[in-house]
Design an enzyme around this catalytic site. Structure first.
Site, PDB file in Angstrom:
ATOM      1  CG  HIS A 203      -0.294   0.279   2.576  1.00 11.39           C
ATOM      2  ND1 HIS A 203       0.293  -0.454   3.197  1.00 11.39           N
ATOM      3  CD2 HIS A 203      -0.280   1.472   3.168  1.00 11.39           C
ATOM      4  CE1 HIS A 203       0.861  -0.100   4.248  1.00 11.39           C
ATOM      5  NE2 HIS A 203       0.523   1.119   4.386  1.00 11.39           N
TER       6      HIS A 203
HETATM    7  C1  UD1 Z   1      -2.416   5.710   5.783  1.00  8.27           C
HETATM    8  C2  UD1 Z   1      -1.294   6.239   6.142  1.00  8.27           C
HETATM    9  C3  UD1 Z   1       0.051   5.068   6.226  1.00  8.27           C
HETATM   10  C4  UD1 Z   1      -0.415   4.031   6.529  1.00  8.27           C
HETATM   11  C5  UD1 Z   1      -1.664   3.500   6.143  1.00  8.27           C
HETATM   12  C6  UD1 Z   1      -2.370   2.368   6.685  1.00  8.27           C
HETATM   13  C7  UD1 Z   1      -0.872   8.594   5.803  1.00  8.27           C
HETATM   14  C8  UD1 Z   1      -0.183   9.680   4.971  1.00  8.27           C
HETATM   15  N1  UD1 Z   1      -0.669   7.642   5.374  1.00  8.27           N
HETATM   16  O1  UD1 Z   1      -2.226   5.365   4.170  1.00  8.27           O
HETATM   17  O2  UD1 Z   1       0.917   5.895   7.055  1.00  8.27           O
HETATM   18  O3  UD1 Z   1       0.556   2.953   6.506  1.00  8.27           O
HETATM   19  O4  UD1 Z   1      -2.720   4.342   6.149  1.00  8.27           O
HETATM   20  O5  UD1 Z   1      -3.038   1.332   6.114  1.00  8.27           O
HETATM   21  O6  UD1 Z   1      -1.358   8.860   6.836  1.00  8.27           O
HETATM   22  N2  UD1 Z   1      -9.291   4.327   1.232  1.00  8.27           N
HETATM   23  C9  UD1 Z   1     -10.584   3.740   1.034  1.00  8.27           C
HETATM   24  N3  UD1 Z   1     -11.461   3.504   2.113  1.00  8.27           N
HETATM   25  C10 UD1 Z   1     -10.789   3.881   3.353  1.00  8.27           C
HETATM   26  C11 UD1 Z   1      -9.580   4.237   3.377  1.00  8.27           C
HETATM   27  C12 UD1 Z   1      -8.801   4.690   2.224  1.00  8.27           C
HETATM   28  O7  UD1 Z   1     -10.966   3.615  -0.419  1.00  8.27           O
HETATM   29  O8  UD1 Z   1     -11.436   3.386   4.425  1.00  8.27           O
HETATM   30  C13 UD1 Z   1      -8.718   4.948  -0.165  1.00  8.27           C
HETATM   31  C14 UD1 Z   1      -9.259   6.137  -0.669  1.00  8.27           C
HETATM   32  O9  UD1 Z   1      -9.135   6.048  -2.249  1.00  8.27           O
HETATM   33  C15 UD1 Z   1      -7.939   6.907   0.041  1.00  8.27           C
HETATM   34  C16 UD1 Z   1      -6.818   5.979  -0.304  1.00  8.27           C
HETATM   35  O10 UD1 Z   1      -7.298   4.823  -0.021  1.00  8.27           O
HETATM   36  O11 UD1 Z   1      -7.651   8.061  -1.086  1.00  8.27           O
HETATM   37  C17 UD1 Z   1      -5.607   6.395   0.745  1.00  8.27           C
HETATM   38  O12 UD1 Z   1      -5.906   6.439   2.072  1.00  8.27           O
HETATM   39  P1  UD1 Z   1      -5.151   7.346   3.123  1.00  8.27           P
HETATM   40  O13 UD1 Z   1      -5.904   7.240   4.388  1.00  8.27           O
HETATM   41  O14 UD1 Z   1      -5.100   8.797   2.451  1.00  8.27           O
HETATM   42  O15 UD1 Z   1      -3.992   6.597   3.213  1.00  8.27           O
HETATM   43  P2  UD1 Z   1      -3.221   5.195   3.171  1.00  8.27           P
HETATM   44  O16 UD1 Z   1      -2.629   4.927   1.802  1.00  8.27           O
HETATM   45  O17 UD1 Z   1      -4.352   4.532   3.471  1.00  8.27           O
HETATM   46  N1  UDP Z   2      -3.646  -5.799   8.719  1.00  4.73           N
HETATM   47  C1  UDP Z   2      -5.143  -6.259   8.700  1.00  4.73           C
HETATM   48  N2  UDP Z   2      -5.552  -6.891   7.527  1.00  4.73           N
HETATM   49  C2  UDP Z   2      -5.170  -6.502   6.239  1.00  4.73           C
HETATM   50  C3  UDP Z   2      -3.813  -6.158   6.150  1.00  4.73           C
HETATM   51  C4  UDP Z   2      -3.098  -5.552   7.386  1.00  4.73           C
HETATM   52  O1  UDP Z   2      -5.581  -6.624   9.767  1.00  4.73           O
HETATM   53  O2  UDP Z   2      -5.882  -6.988   5.332  1.00  4.73           O
HETATM   54  C5  UDP Z   2      -3.011  -5.299   9.721  1.00  4.73           C
HETATM   55  C6  UDP Z   2      -1.642  -5.982   9.911  1.00  4.73           C
HETATM   56  O3  UDP Z   2      -1.590  -7.308  10.637  1.00  4.73           O
HETATM   57  C7  UDP Z   2      -1.122  -5.047  10.877  1.00  4.73           C
HETATM   58  C8  UDP Z   2      -1.526  -3.724  10.386  1.00  4.73           C
HETATM   59  O4  UDP Z   2      -2.825  -3.878   9.781  1.00  4.73           O
HETATM   60  O5  UDP Z   2      -1.298  -5.249  12.169  1.00  4.73           O
HETATM   61  C9  UDP Z   2      -0.584  -2.965   9.551  1.00  4.73           C
HETATM   62  O6  UDP Z   2      -1.436  -1.673   8.872  1.00  4.73           O
HETATM   63  P1  UDP Z   2      -0.999  -1.355   7.502  1.00  4.73           P
HETATM   64  O7  UDP Z   2      -0.182  -2.195   6.612  1.00  4.73           O
HETATM   65  O8  UDP Z   2      -2.024  -0.897   6.861  1.00  4.73           O
HETATM   66  O9  UDP Z   2      -0.159  -0.022   7.990  1.00  4.73           O
HETATM   67  P2  UDP Z   2       1.427   0.246   8.121  1.00  4.73           P
HETATM   68  O10 UDP Z   2       1.595  -0.602   9.331  1.00  4.73           O
HETATM   69  O11 UDP Z   2       2.428   0.163   7.011  1.00  4.73           O
HETATM   70  O12 UDP Z   2       1.309   1.641   8.698  1.00  4.73           O
END
Ligand code: UD1
Ligand code: UDP
Length: 356
Positions: A203
Site C-alpha cells: 500500500h
Molecule cells: C495511511 C497512512 C499510512 C499507513 C496506512 C495504513 C498517511 C499519510 N498514510 O495510508 O502511513 O501505512 O494508512 O493502512 O497517513 N481508502 C478507502 N477506504 C478507506 C480508506 C482509504 O477507499 O477506508 C482509499 C481512498 O481512495 C484513499 C486511499 O485509500 O484516497 C488512501 O487512504 P489514506 O488514508 O489517505 O492513505 P493510506 O494509503 O491508507
Molecule cells: N492488517 C490487517 N488486515 C489486512 C492488512 C493488514 O489486519 O488486510 C493489519 C496488519 O496485521 C498490521 C496492520 O494492519 O497489524 C498494518 O497496517 P498497514 O499495513 O495498513 O499500515 P502500516 O503498518 O504500514 O502503517
C-alpha cells in the site's frame, strides 16, 4: 487523569487496543477517531475484533490530499480538545492523524505522548517520515519501541522524555494469537494448507502510485510458482484497476478484500513467507517467526533485517522473485521488540508523569 487518544488509520486501531484496555483501568480515556479510514473492513472490523470501545468522537474526515486531510483534522481535533480539556493527548505511529493530533494539542499547550516514537526511514519522500519527525519534535513523552529509535531521537537533539518500552504491537500479537487461531476460519475459507502459501500486502505510495513499480510487483507475484494470498488495500485496488493490472493479478493470485485483525494474524502465522511494504506487517512477521520480503528500498525496522528475518528488495522484479524463491531466515532470533507488556510500561510512565 483525562487522556485523549487519537486514532484514524488501520494500524492505529491495532496499536491502541491493548493500551486503551490498560489506560481505562486507572484513567478516563476519550477516544477520537479522525475517520481517515472509514470502510467497514478498514475500521469497524478492528473495533469489533479487538473489543475497542466505541469512539467518543468520529470526526468523519475521510480521504483527500495531504494538506486538506491534515488541515481538516487539525480544525476538528482542536474543537474536541477545547471541549474536553484533557491533560494528555496520546498519538500513535506516523499517519496524518498522528501529526494532526500532536500539532493541535501542542498549540493548545496540552502534553503529547507519542507511541512508536523515534522511527526513521531517512526517506523524506515518504509522507510518514515527515509525520514522524514533526510529531517527535513536539511530543513531551516519546515511547520508543527499539534502541535504534532512541538513538535516532538523540541524533536529532531530542533528549528529554524518551523511554524505550518495546513495541506495543507485540502486546496485540500476544493477546490475540490464540484467539485468532481458535476463532478465525480463514484457512478453511480460502482452502489453504499451513506453510504452503505466502501472504502479500502492498500500500505504500512509492509502490502503488508508480505504474512501473506496481507492474513489477504484480509480475513478480505472477511469475513465481507459489500460492499467494493478497488482501488488497483500497488505495492499491484503485491503482491496480487504473493501470489495468487487476484482472491479470486475479487470475494468478488469491486476491481478497482487506482482512480483520484476527483473520490476518491467523493467515500470517500460518504463512511460509510474508511479502509486504507495510511497517506493521514487517514487525508481525518477525514476532510470528515468518520470513519477510519487504518491497521497499529502506525500512524503519532495521533490526528485522540485521537479525536475518527480513530482506529488502524495493520494487525490483528480479530481487522480489529471487527473495520469494531463495531467501531463508536466520535461525537466531533476538527479542528486538522488547519483552512485551508494553501497555503496562507505558501506563506506569504516564502515572509517574502525572504524579511528578
Ligand atoms: C495511511 C497512512 C499510512 C499507513 C496506512 C495504513 C498517511 C499519510 N498514510 O495510508 O502511513 O501505512 O494508512 O493502512 O497517513 N481508502 C478507502 N477506504 C478507506 C480508506 C482509504 O477507499 O477506508 C482509499 C481512498 O481512495 C484513499 C486511499 O485509500 O484516497 C488512501 O487512504 P489514506 O488514508 O489517505 O492513505 P493510506 O494509503 O491508507
Ligand atoms: N492488517 C490487517 N488486515 C489486512 C492488512 C493488514 O489486519 O488486510 C493489519 C496488519 O496485521 C498490521 C496492520 O494492519 O497489524 C498494518 O497496517 P498497514 O499495513 O495498513 O499500515 P502500516 O503498518 O504500514 O502503517
Amino acid at each position: 487523569m483525562k487522556i485523549l487518544s487519537i486514532v484514524g488509520a488501520r494500524p492505529q486501531f491495532i496499536k491502541c487496543a491493548p493500551l486503551s484496555r490498560e489506560i481505562r483501568k486507572g484513567h478516563e480515556e476519550i477516544l477520537v477517531h479522525t475517520g481517515q479510514h472509514y470502510d467497514a473492513e478498514m475500521s469497524d472490523v478492528f473495533f469489533k475484533d479487538l473489543n475497542i470501545p466505541e469512539p467518543n468522537y468520529n470526526l468523519g474526515i475521510g480521504s483527500s490530499s495531504h494538506a486538506e486531510q491534515t488541515g481538516r483534522m487539525l480544525i476538528e481535533i482542536e474543537k474536541v480538545l477545547i471541549e474536553e480539556e484533557p491533560e494528555m493527548v496520546l498519538v500513535y505511529g506516523d499517519t496524518n492523524s498522528t501529526l494532526a493530533g500532536a500539532l493541535a494539542a501542542s498549540k493548545l499547550h496540552i502534553k503529547v505522548a507519542h507511541v512508536e516514537a523515534g522511527l526513521r526511514s531517512f526517506d523524506r519522500r515518504m509522507p510518514e517520515e515527515i509525520n514522524r519527525v514533526m510529531t517527535d519534535h513536539i511530543s513531551n513523552l516519546l515511547f520508543c519501541p527499539t534502541e535504534t529509535a532512541v538513538t535516532n531521537l538523540k541524533n536529532e537533539g531530542i533528549i528529554e522524555g524518551i523511554y524505550k518500552v518495546g513495541d506495543v504491537m507485540k502486546d496485540a500479537v500476544e493477546y490475540n494469537r490464540d484467539i485468532a487461531e481458535k476463532r478465525s476460519t480463514i484457512l478453511e475459507d480460502l482452502n489453504l494448507v499451513p506453510k504452503e502459501f505466502m501472504v502479500a500486502t502492498v500500500h505504500r505510495p512509492s509502490n502503488t502510485d508508480s505504474i512501473d513499480n506496481l507492474t513489477s510487483i504484480v509480475k513478480a507475484f505472477i511469475d513465481v510458482d507459489e500460492t499467494i494470498v493478497f488482501p488488497v488495500h483500497p488505495r492499491t485496488e484503485k491503482y491496480l484497476k487504473e493501470y489495468a493490472l487487476w484482472d491479470k493479478l486475479c487470475q494468478h493470485v488469491k486476491v481478497i478484500h482487506p482482512l480483520g485483525y484476527l483473520d490476518m494474524l491467523k493467515l500470517m502465522s500460518n504463512a511460509k513467507k510474508i511479502l509486504t511494504d507495510s511497517g506493521g506487517v514487517q514487525k508481525e512477521a518477525y514476532m510470528l517467526a515468518v520470513p519477510c520480503v519487504t518491497m521497499r528500498e529502506n525500512t524503519e525496522w532495521v533490526e528485522t533485517v540485521q537479525d536475518g528475518w527480513n530482506v529488502l528488495t524495493g520494487a525490483d522484479h528480479e530481487k522480489i522473485v529471487s527473495a520469494i524463491e531463495v531467501f531463508r531466515a536466520s535461525k537466531v532470533r533476538n527479542e528486538i521488540f522488547g519483552s512485551g507488556k508494553v501497555s503496562i510500561k507505558i501506563c506506569d510512565l504516564l502515572n509517574l508523569h502525572v504524579h511528578s
